[in-house]
Enzyme design. Structure first.
Site, PDB file in Angstrom:
ATOM      1  N   GLY A  61      48.878  43.526  47.792  1.00 10.04           N
ATOM      2  CA  GLY A  61      49.724  42.684  47.890  1.00 10.04           C
ATOM      3  C   GLY A  61      49.600  41.566  47.132  1.00 10.04           C
ATOM      4  N   ARG A 106      47.656  41.378  58.262  1.00 13.04           N
ATOM      5  CA  ARG A 106      47.531  42.791  58.642  1.00 13.04           C
ATOM      6  C   ARG A 106      46.437  42.980  59.822  1.00 13.04           C
ATOM      7  NH1 ARG A 106      48.425  46.683  54.802  1.00 13.04           N
ATOM      8  NH2 ARG A 106      48.464  45.083  52.998  1.00 13.04           N
ATOM      9  N   ARG A 115      51.141  49.850  44.924  1.00 14.80           N
ATOM     10  CA  ARG A 115      50.234  50.789  45.556  1.00 14.80           C
ATOM     11  C   ARG A 115      50.562  52.029  44.791  1.00 14.80           C
ATOM     12  NH1 ARG A 115      51.916  47.229  50.041  1.00 14.80           N
ATOM     13  NH2 ARG A 115      50.191  45.761  50.319  1.00 14.80           N
ATOM     14  N   ASP A 159      41.194  44.944  49.772  1.00 19.19           N
ATOM     15  CA  ASP A 159      40.109  45.936  50.068  1.00 19.19           C
ATOM     16  C   ASP A 159      40.404  47.158  49.586  1.00 19.19           C
ATOM     17  OD1 ASP A 159      42.017  46.154  52.017  1.00 19.19           O
ATOM     18  OD2 ASP A 159      40.669  46.206  53.654  1.00 19.19           O
ATOM     19  N   ASP A 163      40.537  38.696  54.377  1.00 22.73           N
ATOM     20  CA  ASP A 163      39.767  39.939  55.330  1.00 22.73           C
ATOM     21  C   ASP A 163      38.696  40.569  54.552  1.00 22.73           C
ATOM     22  OD1 ASP A 163      41.609  40.933  53.516  1.00 22.73           O
ATOM     23  OD2 ASP A 163      42.242  42.466  55.048  1.00 22.73           O
ATOM     24  N   ASP A 216      45.197  37.625  53.233  1.00 23.33           N
ATOM     25  CA  ASP A 216      44.949  37.876  54.624  1.00 23.33           C
ATOM     26  C   ASP A 216      43.326  37.146  54.907  1.00 23.33           C
ATOM     27  OD1 ASP A 216      46.784  39.279  54.914  1.00 23.33           O
ATOM     28  OD2 ASP A 216      46.121  41.181  54.335  1.00 23.33           O
ATOM     29  N   THR A 235      43.947  37.816  48.176  1.00 21.28           N
ATOM     30  CA  THR A 235      44.867  38.570  49.359  1.00 21.28           C
ATOM     31  C   THR A 235      45.058  37.288  50.209  1.00 21.28           C
ATOM     32  OG1 THR A 235      44.776  39.741  51.356  1.00 21.28           O
ATOM     33  CG2 THR A 235      42.468  39.111  50.182  1.00 21.28           C
TER      34      THR A 235
HETATM   35  O1  F6P Z   1      47.876  42.161  52.634  1.00 28.05           O
HETATM   36  C1  F6P Z   1      48.978  41.184  52.416  1.00 28.05           C
HETATM   37  C2  F6P Z   1      49.988  41.269  53.543  1.00 28.05           C
HETATM   38  O2  F6P Z   1      50.908  40.384  52.996  1.00 28.05           O
HETATM   39  C3  F6P Z   1      49.760  41.747  54.998  1.00 28.05           C
HETATM   40  O3  F6P Z   1      49.467  40.432  55.473  1.00 28.05           O
HETATM   41  C4  F6P Z   1      50.988  42.336  55.538  1.00 28.05           C
HETATM   42  O4  F6P Z   1      50.519  43.022  56.463  1.00 28.05           O
HETATM   43  C5  F6P Z   1      51.116  43.446  54.418  1.00 28.05           C
HETATM   44  O5  F6P Z   1      50.534  42.735  53.093  1.00 28.05           O
HETATM   45  C6  F6P Z   1      52.646  43.377  54.166  1.00 28.05           C
HETATM   46  O6  F6P Z   1      52.763  44.562  53.153  1.00 28.05           O
HETATM   47  P1  F6P Z   1      54.080  44.844  52.287  1.00 28.05           P
HETATM   48  O7  F6P Z   1      54.471  43.871  51.496  1.00 28.05           O
HETATM   49  O8  F6P Z   1      53.691  46.156  51.627  1.00 28.05           O
HETATM   50  O9  F6P Z   1      54.942  44.974  53.413  1.00 28.05           O
END
Ligand code: F6P
Length: 328
Positions: free
Chosen positions: A16, A177, A77, A108, A135, A133, A131
């Protein structure tokens, strides 16, 4: 620490996106050029490595980007990189260009890929925690978190205005997340009455009881900030539980979503990204491999990538006590 001199480095952003990634790319590119290295930008994370979407960068390539959200290198990804064959293809693409060091900016999932790759092949990898998050273990800060949490605070302040005007119960769901940092920080900063995060147990009966008492007094004005990965599900699921127990509650749910990922990075995110980007290149130059550059107690700190991924940051129970006391 091996000390094979790097001459050409690649930089990529993966997973992300997070505000401040551009500032980190800029720092990596300009520090590398300062040291006389050649720098390549790998587009769309590991996908660009596998598909040979790799461009040479110079000082001008990163002009006027420090203030921009998103990532000029784009991100993705990449399923192929999970497979050994995909990583072999990626390795050959880097080798063909003479790239002998890699900076991976991401979370991660990105670090897991970097760790595998640098164990299998002779290209050292340095990770930068990018990130929203937060985390990742081994760093007090991650690139993007400060911006995301400030975006959440700004939005929640606005929600509070209308919530107060109507004496409503509001549930605001924030990202993270399976981590509760955005919820915890934004909830405390906006004076939320309740904050629900995956790291700590929520006494749902206690929550329902306090809401019921407020409802009896015809004063059910209450702000709940919930992390998307919370114990009782997302914002809508929590609203359902409350509605079932207190049918008269005038409840609204607001899911902040991807606005938390965008926007111009805060000063803090630009600073940490610049600092970490500089040290990523310095690390490759002194022969570091397979480590993340983090910041602990305001000092640069190196953590093996596998440790950064496995050991999450911890949120102490005392925070929940503080939330309760301050919201009473
Ligand atoms: O890891 C960053 C994040 O924004 C999380 O907080 C969230 O769960 C996820 O990515 C959302 O992913 P996507 O943009 O693929 O929907």
């Amino acid at each position: 620490m091996a000390n094979k001199k790097v001459t050409k480095i690649g930089v990529l952003t993966s997973g992300g996106d997070a505000p401040g990634m551009n500032a980190a790319i800029r720092a990596v590119v300009r520090t590398a050029i300062y040291h006389g290295l050649e720098v390549f930008g790998i587009m769309r994370g590991y996908a660009g490595m596998v598909e040979n979407d790799i461009i040479e960068m110079n000082s001008r390539s990163v002009a006027n980007i420090i203030q921009r959200g998103g990532t000029i290198l784009k991100t993705a990804r990449c399923k192929e990189f999970y497979e050994y064959e995909g990583r072999v293809t990626a390795y050959h693409n880097l080798k063909e260009k003479g790239i002998d060091g890699l900076v991976v900016i991401g979370g991660d999932g990105s670090f897991k890929g970097a760790q595998k790759f640098s164990n299998e092949f002779d290209i050292p990898c340095i990770g930068l925690p990018g990130t929203i998050d937060k985390d990742i273990a081994g760093s007090d800060v991650t690139i993007g978190f400060d911006t995301a949490v400030n975006t959440a605070v700004e939005a929640i302040d606005k929600i509070r205005d209308t919530m107060d005007a109507h004496d409503r119960l509001f549930i605001v769901e924030v990202m993270g997340r399976d981590a509760g940092y955005i919820a915890l920080h934004s909830g405390i900063a906006t004076g939320a009455e309740n904050i629900l995060i995956p790291e700590t147990k929520t006494d749902i009966e206690d929550l329902i009881l306090s809401l019921t008492e407020k409802e009896k007094r015809k004063k059910l004005v209450n702000l709940i900030v919930v992390a998307e990965g919370g114990e009782f599900g997302d914002g809508n699921e929590l609203a359902k539980i409350i509605k079932e127990r207190i049918p008269s509650a005038d409840t609204r749910v607001c899911i902040l979503g991807h606005i938390q990922r965008g926007g111009s990075p805060t000063c803090e995110d630009r600073l940490i990204a610049s600092h970490m980007g500089y040290y990523a290149v310095e690390s490759l130059l002194v022969g570091r491999n397979n480590v993340m550059v983090g910041v602990v107690n305001n000092k640069i700190h190196y953590t093996p990538l596998d440790k950064a991924v496995k050991e999450k940051q911890k949120i102490g129970q005392e925070w929940m006590k503080i939330v309760k006391i301050l919201a009473s």
